[in-house]
Design an enzyme around this catalytic site. Structure first.
Site, PDB file in Angstrom:
ATOM      1  N   VAL A   6     -12.009  23.126 -22.158  1.00 38.71           N
ATOM      2  CA  VAL A   6     -10.599  23.200 -21.793  1.00 38.71           C
ATOM      3  C   VAL A   6      -9.850  24.278 -22.601  1.00 38.71           C
ATOM      4  CG1 VAL A   6      -9.445  21.555 -23.338  1.00 38.71           C
ATOM      5  CG2 VAL A   6      -8.874  21.598 -20.893  1.00 38.71           C
ATOM      6  N   LYS A   7     -10.467  24.835 -23.626  1.00 38.55           N
ATOM      7  CA  LYS A   7      -9.820  25.814 -24.500  1.00 38.55           C
ATOM      8  C   LYS A   7      -9.818  27.213 -23.859  1.00 38.55           C
ATOM      9  CE  LYS A   7      -9.116  22.459 -27.216  1.00 38.55           C
ATOM     10  NZ  LYS A   7      -9.638  22.040 -28.487  1.00 38.55           N
TER      11      LYS A   7
END
Ligand SMILES: *Cc1c(COP(=O)(O)O)cnc(C)c1O
Length: 398
Positions: free
Chosen positions: A196-197
Site C-alpha cells: 500500500v506504500k
C-alpha cells in the site's frame, strides 16, 4: 444529490464495486525484473539489492541507503544504530502506525508519545520538546499521510538537546520540503515497501542516511551482527568473520529488490498523479462543508500517500463510525489512519509512555477518515468518492 436514499438504507450505491483506499501497481516491467532476478543465480544479498539501494539513494538525495526486510525492521535498525538501548527514550507522535513506537520497545527503550498539530496532525515540535528528558536519544518525526513534518523546527529542537532526528518516512517517499527530498531531511529516514506504500517490494523496507558510519552499523545489524559480509570475505579470500552483536536477519532478497528498482523508475510519475488526484479532491471538497482535508504546510510538496479528511461532527447527526459504514455501503473503501498510539492496549496502561493528555490526537481521531487515493485511480473515481461523501453527509446534516 440530497434526498437520495442511502445505500446503507437499501438505496442504490454510488459504486457497485468497492473502490479500495490504496492499491499497488504491478506492470510488465515489474514482472520481467522479478523473473530476471530469479534467473540471475543470486536470490539474496546480491547485485539487485545493491542496485536498489543505489536507486533509492538517488531518489532521496541521501548518500547511503540500506535495504531491509520491512519498514519495522528499518525503524529497529535506525533506532539501534543511533544508540537506543535499555532505559533510553524516543519521542514519537500519537498519530502514526504502531511500528514507529514498537521498534523503540524492540531496542529495550521507551517510546514517549507526544501530541500533534491540529491542522496537519504532524508531530508538534513544541510538544516533542516538552517530552524530552535526560534519557531521550531521539525524536522520530512521522511524515503523516505523506506530508513532511516540520523538520526545520525539529532539527533545532534536536540540536538544542544534543539528540538525533529520525524520520519515519514510510508514507512520504517522493515528497519534498523546500528543495530537499524526504530521505535526506533527518539523521536517518525509514521507508516501507508494503504494497500500500508509495512503491512496493511486496514486503520490504530501507533506511537512508548521509552518515556512512550509521549506514555501516545498520548493515551489520541486518545481517546477524556479522562484521564482514560475504563479499568482503570473498574479496579477502577468507572464511573468517566475527559476530560483534546480537543482530537480526533483516535482509531483503534480490527478488524483492529487483521489483523495488522497477517500481522506483515510476515513482516520479506516480507522485505526480497522486498530486493531481489530491488537487481534484481539494477542489471538489470545497463544496462539501462537513468534510475538510488536512492543511498543507508552506514550502512542502506532499507525496499524498493518504487522502485524509476531518468531519465537522457538530454539523452532523451521526458519528464517524456511522459515516464510515454508510460510505462503505456506497462502495467507497474508506479507512481510518490511525487509532492514536496511546489508545492501543499496549500503551493504555503504560504511564512511562503516555505522560500527558494528548487532546489534539484524541479529538482528531473522532473525526478522521481516509479516502481512496492511489495512482491508478481515474478522475471519475475521485468524483464518485466526493459524490458519495456529499450524499451521505447531506443525508445526516443537522
Ligand atoms: C507501514 C508503516 C510502517 C511499517 O512498515 P512495515 O513495512 O509494514 O513493517 C511504519 N511506520 C509507518 C508510518 C508506516 O506507515
Amino acid at each position: 444529490m440530497s434526498g437520495e436514499r442511502l445505500a446503507i438504507d437499501g438505496g442504490e450505491p454510488v459504486r457497485r464495486e468497492m473502490l479500495p483506499y490504496g492499491r499497488q501497481q504491478i506492470d510488465a516491467a515489474d514482472v520481467e525484473a522479478v523473473v530476471a532476478a530469479l534467473r540471475s543465480g543470486w536470490l539474496t544479498t546480491g547485485p539487485a539489492v545493491e542496485a536498489f539501494e543505489s536507486a533509492l539513494a538517488a531518489a532521496t538525495g541521501a548518500a547511503h541507503a540500506v535495504a531491509v526486510s520491512n519498514g519495522t525492521a528499518a525503524l529497529h535498525a535506525a533506532y539501534h544504530a543511533i544508540g537506543v538501548g535499555a532505559g533510553d527514550e524516543v519521542v514519537v507522535p500519537a498519530m502514526t502506525f504502531a511500528a514507529t513506537a514498537t521498534a523503540v520497545l524492540h531496542c529495550g527503550g521507551t517510546p514517549v508519545i507526544c501530541d500533534v498539530t491540529a491542522d496537519t496532525l504532524l508531530i508538534d515540535p513544541a510538544a516533542a520538546e516538552a517530552a524530552i528528558t535526560p534519557r531521550t536519544k531521539a525524536i522520530c518525526a512521522v511524515d503523516y499521510a505523506g506530508q513532511p513534518a516540520d523538520h526545520a523546527a525539529l532539527r533545532q529542537v534536536c540540536a538544542r538537546h544534543g539528540i538525533a532526528l529520525i524520520s519515519d518516512a514510510c508514507h512520504a517517499l517522493g515528497a519534498t520540503s523546500g528543495d530537499r527530498r524526504v530521505g535526506s531531511l533527518a539523521d536517518a529516514s525509514t521507508f516501507s515497501f508494503h504494497p500500500v506504500k508509495p512503491v512496493t517490494t511486496a514486503e520490504g523496507g530501507a533506511i537512508t542516511t548521509d552518515d556512512g558510519e550509521l549506514a555501516g552499523r545498520m548493515r551489520q545489524f541486518r545481517n546477524h551482527g556479522i562484521t564482514r559480509d560475504h563479499r568482503s570475505r570473498a574479496a579477502g579470500a577468507t572464511w573468517e568473520y566475527d559476530v560483534a552483536e546480537a543482530g537480526y536477519n533483516y535482509r531483503l532478497s534480490d527478488v524483492q529488490a529487483a521489483l523495488g528498482t522497477a517500481q522506483l523508475a515510476r515513482l516520479d510519475a506516480w507522485t505526480t498523479r497522486r498530486r493531481e488526484l489530491a488537487a481534484r479532491y481539494h477542489a471538489a471538497l470545497r463544496d462539501v462543508p462537513a468534510a475538510a482535508p488536512l492543511a498543507v504546510r508552506a514550502g512542502v510538496q506532499p507525496a499524498w500517500h493518504l487522502m485524509m479528511i476531518q468531519l465537522d461532527l457538530a454539523s452532523l447527526r451521526v458519528d464517524r463510525a456511522h459515516v464510515f459504514r454508510a460510505l462503505r455501503a456506497e462502495g467507497i473503501g474508506v479507512n481510518v489512519h490511525y487509532i492514536p498510539l496511546h489508545q492501543l492496549a499496549l500503551y493504555r496502561s503504560r504511564a512511562d509512555c503516555v505522560r500527558t493528555a494528548l487532546p489534539v490526537a484524541d479529538a482528531a481521531y473522532e473525526r478522521l477518515l481516509t479516502l481512496p487515493l492511489f495512482p491508478a485511480m481515474r478522475d471519475a473515481d475521485v468524483d464518485d468518492v466526493v459524490a458519495a461523501l456529499a450524499k451521505v453527509l447531506s443525508a445526516y446534516a443537522r
